[in-house]
Design an enzyme around this catalytic site. Structure first.
Site, mmCIF file in Angstrom:
data_model
loop_
_atom_site.group_PDB
_atom_site.id
_atom_site.type_symbol
_atom_site.label_atom_id
_atom_site.label_comp_id
_atom_site.label_asym_id
_atom_site.label_seq_id
_atom_site.Cartn_x
_atom_site.Cartn_y
_atom_site.Cartn_z
ATOM 1 N N HIS A 1 -6.659 82.244 34.014
ATOM 2 C CA HIS A 1 -6.266 80.997 34.665
ATOM 3 C C HIS A 1 -6.027 79.939 33.592
ATOM 4 O O HIS A 1 -6.384 80.142 32.420
ATOM 5 C CB HIS A 1 -7.322 80.560 35.688
ATOM 6 C CG HIS A 1 -8.721 80.482 35.165
ATOM 7 N ND1 HIS A 1 -9.499 81.601 34.919
ATOM 8 C CD2 HIS A 1 -9.504 79.423 34.825
ATOM 9 C CE1 HIS A 1 -10.675 81.239 34.468
ATOM 10 N NE2 HIS A 1 -10.707 79.917 34.390
ATOM 11 N N ASP B 1 -13.024 83.421 32.144
ATOM 12 C CA ASP B 1 -14.347 82.835 31.912
ATOM 13 C C ASP B 1 -15.292 83.938 31.415
ATOM 14 O O ASP B 1 -15.179 85.093 31.822
ATOM 15 C CB ASP B 1 -14.884 82.190 33.192
ATOM 16 C CG ASP B 1 -14.092 80.930 33.565
ATOM 17 O OD1 ASP B 1 -13.313 80.440 32.721
ATOM 18 O OD2 ASP B 1 -14.251 80.451 34.706
ATOM 19 N N HIS C 1 -7.013 81.491 29.949
ATOM 20 C CA HIS C 1 -8.271 82.120 29.516
ATOM 21 C C HIS C 1 -8.930 82.804 30.708
ATOM 22 O O HIS C 1 -8.572 82.540 31.857
ATOM 23 C CB HIS C 1 -9.239 81.058 28.951
ATOM 24 C CG HIS C 1 -9.701 80.083 29.987
ATOM 25 N ND1 HIS C 1 -8.915 79.030 30.441
ATOM 26 C CD2 HIS C 1 -10.856 80.001 30.714
ATOM 27 C CE1 HIS C 1 -9.565 78.351 31.364
ATOM 28 N NE2 HIS C 1 -10.745 78.930 31.560
ATOM 29 N N ARG D 1 -7.273 63.700 35.291
ATOM 30 C CA ARG D 1 -7.923 64.642 36.214
ATOM 31 C C ARG D 1 -9.322 64.958 35.714
ATOM 32 O O ARG D 1 -9.553 64.965 34.506
ATOM 33 C CB ARG D 1 -7.093 65.929 36.277
ATOM 34 C CG ARG D 1 -7.693 67.062 37.081
ATOM 35 C CD ARG D 1 -6.709 68.243 37.167
ATOM 36 N NE ARG D 1 -7.226 69.284 38.038
ATOM 37 C CZ ARG D 1 -7.890 70.348 37.611
ATOM 38 N NH1 ARG D 1 -8.111 70.529 36.326
ATOM 39 N NH2 ARG D 1 -8.334 71.241 38.471
HETATM 40 O O1 LIG Z 1 -10.361 72.301 35.482
HETATM 41 C C1 LIG Z 1 -10.103 73.344 36.065
HETATM 42 O O2 LIG Z 1 -9.505 73.369 37.144
HETATM 43 C C2 LIG Z 1 -10.485 74.677 35.458
HETATM 44 C C3 LIG Z 1 -11.457 74.578 34.335
HETATM 45 C C4 LIG Z 1 -11.731 75.892 33.689
HETATM 46 O O3 LIG Z 1 -11.047 76.857 33.873
HETATM 47 C C5 LIG Z 1 -12.907 76.021 32.800
HETATM 48 O O4 LIG Z 1 -13.595 75.019 32.528
HETATM 49 O O5 LIG Z 1 -13.164 77.174 32.367
HETATM 50 FE FE LIG Z 2 -12.044 78.691 33.295
#
Ligand SMILES: O=C(O)CCC(=O)C(=O)O
Ligand SMILES: [Fe+2]
Length: 326
Positions: A249, A195, A193, A259
């Site tokens: 990403h 952001d 996705h 995690r």
């Molecule tokens: O947890 C991560 O490393 C990325 C999280 C992410 O991309 C998001 O919350 O938009």
């Molecule tokens: Fe993200």
């Protein structure tokens, strides 16, 4: 290369910016730091920052409270009025296929709707989490505004647009939890996705799993305990007329380790028009509200968002040919 040291990430080096240089008495150090930020934002859409001014103690508090809330029973965390029912469980938003499934749970918390007062007396359990969210949001909002001002400055614009339209109260904190995944490697922790904000500041733990798209390849971002990861979101790509890149990403699931990550999304108030100060505008004008509505609808229908829409007036086939193929 950027007057900064690097963080090793697989075969590539993610730019790592030492923000202490912004305060250096040496002009060259200050300029190298600013260039590091702006170059990384246009070439990578991502960079790491160290010496960012956010205290270790605040990060520790945030981590602790976040860990505690995810350990609560599902019934409790998924009906959490004190956090405005912001819990989102595992799964696929449109339930269509395994590729659209994210093996994670999160709280996507609009900071404006969290009451900082003691009016949730019946929900004392969440008081310390709300208090740390307040401090964390304020600290991250300040850092995000500094970075936005640098990015705007490089394009010849002041930070006024950002200081008038964005602050911690218009922004979001997303607490992510990725439990060990029995369906690994079939499913993602979070599907690919971009952001939907101006910029994101991410604090991740030591487990790893974040990957970004660079030159058409996925590369891993190694965790660095001292660094936050900053990435450009769709709104900044539109506002900068495509100079700064909102890059795809994803998070890989992990078969054995859990995690956590905490993302601060720097957003404007909903009715802010996203209009680039640059000419000719590449993207159709929109407000943040319209964009978010479109994202929600796209995800409901297809599992993925379509993202920014080019301006049909300016982005003609001839323009595309000149810009991308000449
Ligand atoms: O947890 C991560 O490393 C990325 C999280 C992410 O991309 C998001 O919350 O938009
Ligand atoms: Fe993200």
């Amino acid at each position: 290369m950027y007057g900064c040291s690097k963080v090793v990430s697989g075969e590539f080096d993610l730019p790592l910016i030492d923000l202490r240089n912004l305060l250096s008495s040496n002009k060259e150090d200050r300029e190298a730091c600013i260039n590091g930020i702006t170059t990384a934002s246009s070439k990578w859409g991502f960079f790491g920052v160290v010496n960012h001014g956010i205290s270790e103690e605040l990060v520790r508090r945030m981590r602790k409270e976040q860990g505690t809330v995810f350990e609560m029973p599902f019934e409790r965390k998924s009906n959490c009025k004190a956090l405005n029912d912001s819990y989102k469980g595992h799964g696929a938003p449109n339930g269509s296929c395994i590729e659209n499934m994210s093996w994670s749970e999160s709280f996507h918390v609009p900071l404006s709707t969290i009451s900082w007062e003691e009016d949730h007396a019946t929900d004392q359990e969440f008081t310390s989490l709300r208090l740390v969210l307040k401090d964390y949001g304020a600290a991250m909002g300040k850092l995000a505004l500094t970075l936005a001002g640098i990015l705007a400055g490089k394009l010849g614009h002041s930070l006024e647009f950002f200081s008038e339209n964005c602050n911690e109260m218009t922004s979001f904190v997303r607490m992510n939890h990725y439990p060990p995944c029995p369906l690994w490697p079939e499913v993602f922790g979070i599907i690919p996705h971009t952001d939907s904000d101006f910029l994101t500041i991410l604090c991740q733990d030591q487990v790893g799993g974040l990957q970004l798209m660079k030159d058409c390849k996925w590369i891993s971002i190694m965790p660095n305990p001292e660094a936050f990861i900053v990435n450009i979101g769709d709104l900044f790509q539109a506002w900068s007329n495509g100079v700064y890149k909102s890059v795809e990403h994803r998070v890989m699931a992990n078969p054995t380790a859990e995690r956590h990550s905490t993302a601060f999304f720097f957003c404007p108030s909903y009715d802010t028009p996203i209009i680039t100060p640059m000419q000719p505008p590449l993207y159709k004008e929109f407000t943040f509200r319209q964009y978010m509505k479109q994202v929600v609808e796209d995800i409901k229908q297809t599992g993925r968002k379509t993202g920014l829409t080019f301006s049909p007036v300016n982005v003609t086939p001839q323009f595309m040919k000149q810009r991308w193929f000449s």
